[in-house]
Design a protein around this motif. Structure first.
Motif, mmCIF file in Angstrom:
data_model
loop_
_atom_site.group_PDB
_atom_site.id
_atom_site.type_symbol
_atom_site.label_atom_id
_atom_site.label_comp_id
_atom_site.label_asym_id
_atom_site.label_seq_id
_atom_site.Cartn_x
_atom_site.Cartn_y
_atom_site.Cartn_z
ATOM 1 N N LEU A 57 0.742 -1.346 0.021
ATOM 2 C CA LEU A 57 0.142 0.051 0.012
ATOM 3 C C LEU A 57 1.007 1.191 0.133
ATOM 4 O O LEU A 57 0.371 2.378 -0.544
ATOM 5 N N GLU A 58 1.875 1.105 0.635
ATOM 6 C CA GLU A 58 2.903 2.491 0.668
ATOM 7 C C GLU A 58 3.722 2.561 -0.556
ATOM 8 O O GLU A 58 4.569 3.548 -0.606
ATOM 9 N N SER A 61 3.691 5.941 -5.923
ATOM 10 C CA SER A 61 2.558 5.950 -7.277
ATOM 11 C C SER A 61 2.862 6.645 -8.533
ATOM 12 O O SER A 61 2.608 7.474 -9.103
ATOM 13 N N ASN A 79 14.457 1.895 -0.710
ATOM 14 C CA ASN A 79 13.396 2.663 -0.019
ATOM 15 C C ASN A 79 12.963 1.721 1.236
ATOM 16 O O ASN A 79 11.794 2.207 1.624
ATOM 17 N N ARG A 81 11.645 -1.505 1.368
ATOM 18 C CA ARG A 81 10.813 -2.509 1.305
ATOM 19 C C ARG A 81 11.522 -3.480 0.490
ATOM 20 O O ARG A 81 12.303 -3.063 -0.369
#
Length: 113
Positions: A57-58, A61, A79, A81
């Motif tokens: 979700l993070e 975009s 980043n 993740r």
């Protein structure tokens, strides 16, 4: 803690691997960390289902962030993740999350799946 418990439950359950349990979809909405566990479950079941996964979700975009995550490149891990490290012809990964309202009328983010 929740992710570890869900991973453990999927890995340890012999019941969901038995042939008498018929299902054609495997998903854990909002938990991209479980994609590999769901693929393993599907492989154990002789690939009788389709696995539905979500992007984080993070996730930024933009095309660069999405591509870095999908290819598990250094940019994704820089980043903070993990990237997508699992691939299967029985896997679909969906992006982006959606925005809806809950029963109280408050806006909430929901997984793409």
């Amino acid at each position: 803690m929740v992710v570890k418990a869900m991973q453990s439950a999927v890995a340890a359950s012999t019941e969901i691997r038995e042939e008498q349990f018929a299902f054609s979809l495997i998903c854990a909405p909002g938990y991209p960390e479980l994609i590999q566990d769901m693929i393993t479950l599907n492989n154990d079941r002789k690939q009788t289902a389709f696995v539905i996964g979500d992007s984080p979700l993070e996730l930024a975009s933009d095309a660069t962030g999405l591509q870095a995550w999908a290819q598990n490149s250094a940019l994704a891990t820089d980043n903070g993740r993990d990237g997508l490290v699992s691939h299967s012809e029985y896997l679909g990964v969906y992006y982006p999350g959606g925005l809806t309202t809950n029963l109280d009328g408050n806006s909430v983010v929901v997984p793409a799946s």
